[in-house]
Design an enzyme around this catalytic site. Structure first.
Site, mmCIF file in Angstrom:
data_model
loop_
_atom_site.group_PDB
_atom_site.id
_atom_site.type_symbol
_atom_site.label_atom_id
_atom_site.label_comp_id
_atom_site.label_asym_id
_atom_site.label_seq_id
_atom_site.Cartn_x
_atom_site.Cartn_y
_atom_site.Cartn_z
ATOM 1 N N HIS A 1 85.749 18.663 11.771
ATOM 2 C CA HIS A 1 84.790 18.396 10.699
ATOM 3 C C HIS A 1 85.476 18.084 9.371
ATOM 4 C CE1 HIS A 1 80.792 19.840 12.522
ATOM 5 N NE2 HIS A 1 81.642 19.536 13.494
ATOM 6 N N HIS B 1 84.176 18.621 23.613
ATOM 7 C CA HIS B 1 83.211 19.548 24.201
ATOM 8 C C HIS B 1 83.724 20.210 25.473
ATOM 9 C CE1 HIS B 1 79.687 17.335 22.000
ATOM 10 N NE2 HIS B 1 80.495 17.992 21.181
#
Length: 728
Positions: free
Chosen positions: A99, A267
């Site tokens: 992020h 993921h």
């Protein structure tokens, strides 16, 4: 005794609101006023390190192996303070790094993890960054220990790298060298919305067509890094999500293969958190009370740790073993059918139908329980979209190919905004040159510079030809991601040689003269282009009665076409140039605002912008040789005439429509000059007029020439990371 909360109403000891965001509302009185804050941000006054600090030198003292050992230990050793998922902070640290880096966008090169900006608002309080405040605090003991030899920006990205290594991935490498800022990035436009997570429609012409997203944005909603995990506008539709995933990642400089690899690899580890009422969370860090000490999103109902946490609102892990980098993501996504369900926090998520008990991940807090894995709408897009599906099939058939592709894509994601490899530092910098790093070979330094300048001066090129070509070559530089600039001489390749702003016919003619000089002298063409610009400036100064020598450092190299990623350079195309008084077409943003944005990318201050614009006008560098703003009878001479005539009280400005002006003699009405908005703003803006008046003074012509040369040299050398890497 009164504390700070006991001051009687109406007895505030300072000007009301002057030290808070409310104090800035005075600027709203004149909404059309130019805001020069973006040119003056990160001033030395806000940097506590002092002018003599060199991060590059500090890095030389860093014990990298000890640091990595401490990072590995941190991932599992700090459980008493903030219990992690399955006792491992890997997922949190990967998300922290992702992020930080994931705000980068190719359109203007802004965002990214290169400055440690995630410490500040608005990023530290984005909804997509819930609980990353905890991740940053977990890293504080390491930052404290290694001090000035380790920037926050490097630490954030390193934390993600080490986390992947601890989970079994062989990473592609790592480069230190990111330099911390000490205030928020004021120049980054995150969108026009006045609140987080407003419907995507506000930034799209048509939300069903992802390509209509407003430029330069690269995320679907305010406060998100990429796409909404529940689906476009929170409505599950994997096919539509695939379109938005493709567009957002493309705007981050990723192709379909890299996008699929990053989605799957990102993921493969960690989990989503949505076990509870998201509406009950406390204020974001920037809005929390003082006693929270920079923490936000306090959870009043649960512990807020591991399985008892709420961040995205989706709840669950993607794989059976979320602390291992394996092929589990593909096994579950393609091995089961999936159905829509709601998380405990009320978010849409996909869960498998009739999954085997042994394929369920163990609960993040309670090892005696197993829970359903989940997929987001973006994950389902990897299965539904035929292109992504085909790529994933290749990954499944060749796990090593997947690992290598992901490792390279992760390296690109986390290093894309660092510019050329000269800015990388440390033992783990990969030797391989990657095309997205805009590689440039070393150039010669042992040629006779004076002889080359003599050949250029005798070539028959005009001052305008020389200065314009050097400027066009250098002006592409943007400090946001350290791309562009004169080094490499890529102006001779597509797409740059064909850009309208570069006047292709004139460019080809000038390069046709300079290329033989470079070949004969042994100098690079990149050096010769800059030298030609310097010769032009020196001739213009001499024509004005000033003998100057423009500083020059040899050693630029010439990139080849094979080293040049042409499509990615399309984003560097100038669509305006206030210094050459050119606008490709009319835009919603005013020309003067566009000029400020370009100057910020080039690293110019307001005084530097002013002196360069005035000098370029009188030298005669306008696009298409127009005469707008050429306020002089001595065109080609580096005089301060632009400022003298701009501030002449005997003139009046008369609008002629479409952003044009006539500068008329106030007594006779005779038109003396023509001008554009860019010219007019240097007399209209109170700040720019102050600079213009300075350079118009009778005693400041020599200062004007000296300041022009200094600013010119700064532009020409902005991309010389081979001489001065970032942080030196």
């Amino acid at each position: 005794m009164m504390d700070g909360n006991d001051i009687p109403a109406g007895k505030c000891p300072v000007m009301h609101g002057s030290a808070t965001a409310l104090g800035s509302t005075v600027t709203g009185w004149w909404p059309e006023q130019l805001n020069f804050d973006i040119l003056h941000q990160h001033d030395t006054k806000s940097n506590p390190m002092g002018p003599d600090f060199s991060y590059r030198k500090a890095l030389e003292t860093l014990d990298v192996e000890a640091l990595k050992a401490d990072m590995h230990a941190l991932l599992t050793d700090s459980q008493d303070w903030w219990p992690a998922d399955w006792g491992h902070y890997g997922g949190l640290m990967i998300r922290l790094a992702w992020h930080a880096a994931g705000t980068y966008r190719l359109q203007d090169g802004r965002g990214g993890g290169g400055t440690g900006d995630q410490r500040f608002a608005p990023l530290n309080s984005w909804p997509d960054n819930v609980s990353l405040d905890k991740g940053r605090r977990l890293l504080w003991p390491i930052k404290k220990k290694y001090g000035n030899a380790l920037s926050w920006a490097d630490l954030f990205i390193l934390a993600g790298n080490i986390a992947y290594e601890s989970m079994g991935l062989k990473t592609f490498g790592f480069g230190f060298g990111r330099v911390d800022t000490w205030e928020p990035q004021k120049d980054v436009y995150w969108g026009s919305e006045d609140d987080f997570l407003k419907p995507s429609d506000e930034r799209y012409g048509d939300v069903t067509d992802a390509s209509t997203m407003e430029k330069p944005l690269a995320a679907v909603q305010m406060g998100l890094i990429y796409v909404n995990p529940e689906g476009v506008n929170g409505k599950p539709d994997p096919a539509l999500s695939a379109q938005h995933v493709r567009e957002t990642f493309a705007r981050m400089a990723m192709d379909d293969v890299e996008t699929a690899a990053l989605t799957a690899g990102g993921h493969t580890v960690g989990k989503c958190h949505g076990n509870g009422d998201a509406g009950a969370l406390g204020p974001k860090p920037e809005g929390a009370d003082l006693h929270e000490q920079g923490f936000g999103w306090h959870n009043p109902n649960w512990s807020g740790k591991a399985s008892d946490a709420v961040s995205s609102g989706i709840e669950g892990a993607w794989t059976t073993e979320p602390t291992k980098f394996d092929m589990g993501y593909f096994k579950l996504l393609f091995g089961y059918e999936w159905e829509l369900k709601k998380s405990p926090a009320g978010a849409w998520q996909w869960e498998p139908i009739d999954i085997k008990e042994e394929d369920k991940p163990v609960d993040a807090s309670d090892p005696t329980k197993r829970n359903n894995p989940i997929m987001t709408d973006a994950d389902m897009a990897m299965k539904v979209d035929p292109i992504y599906n085909e790529i994933c099939q290749k990954f499944m058939a060749d796990p090593e190919y997947f690992r290598d592709t992901f490792a390279r894509a992760w390296f690109k994601l986390t290093h894309r905004d660092m510019g050329p490899k000269a800015n990388y530092f440390g033992p783990d910098v990969p030797e391989e040159d990657l095309i997205w790093q805009d590689p440039i070979p070393a150039g010669a330094t042992d040629y006779d510079i004076d002889a080359v300048k003599t050949k250029i001066a005798e070539s028959g090129l005009s001052i305008s030809d020389m200065v314009t070509t050097a400027w066009d070559s250098a002006r592409t530089y943007r400090g946001s991601d350290m791309r562009g600039g004169a080094n490499g001489a890529r102006i001779r390749f597509a797409p740059q040689k064909d850009w309208e702003g570069n006047e292709p016919e004139r460019l080809a003619r000038v390069l046709g003269v300079l290329e033989p000089i470079a070949a004969e002298s042994g100098a690079s063409l990149a050096d010769v282009i800059v030298l030609a610009g310097n010769v032009g400036v020196e001739q213009a100064a001499k024509a004005a009665g000033h003998d100057v020598t423009v500083p020059f450092t040899p050693g630029r190299g010439d990139a080849t076409e094979e080293m040049t990623d042409g499509p990615s350079f399309e984003y560097l195309e100038p669509i305006h140039d206030g210094f050459r008084n050119w606008l490709k077409e009319d835009y919603a943003e005013k020309p003067e605002a566009l000029m400020l944005d370009r100057c910020q990318l080039m690293g110019l201050t307001a005084p530097e912008m002013t002196v360069l614009a005035g000098g370029m006008r009188v030298i005669g560098t306008n696009h298409g040789d127009t005469k707008h703003g050429v306020f002089t009878d001595r065109e080609g001479a580096l005089t301060n005439d632009f400022f003298v005539n701009l501030t002449d009280m005997g003139n009046k400005w008369v609008p002629t429509g479409n952003g044009g002006y006539e500068v008329q003699d106030r007594k006779t009405g005779e038109t003396k000059w023509t001008a554009t908005r860019i010219d007019a703003v240097f007399g209209s803006s109170s700040i720019l007029r102050a600079y213009s008046e300075l350079y118009a003074q009778d005693d400041n012509e020599a200062k004007f020439v000296a300041d022009f040369v200094t600013a010119w040299t700064k532009v020409m050398d902005a991309d010389r990371f081979d001489v001065t890497p970032i942080g030196s």
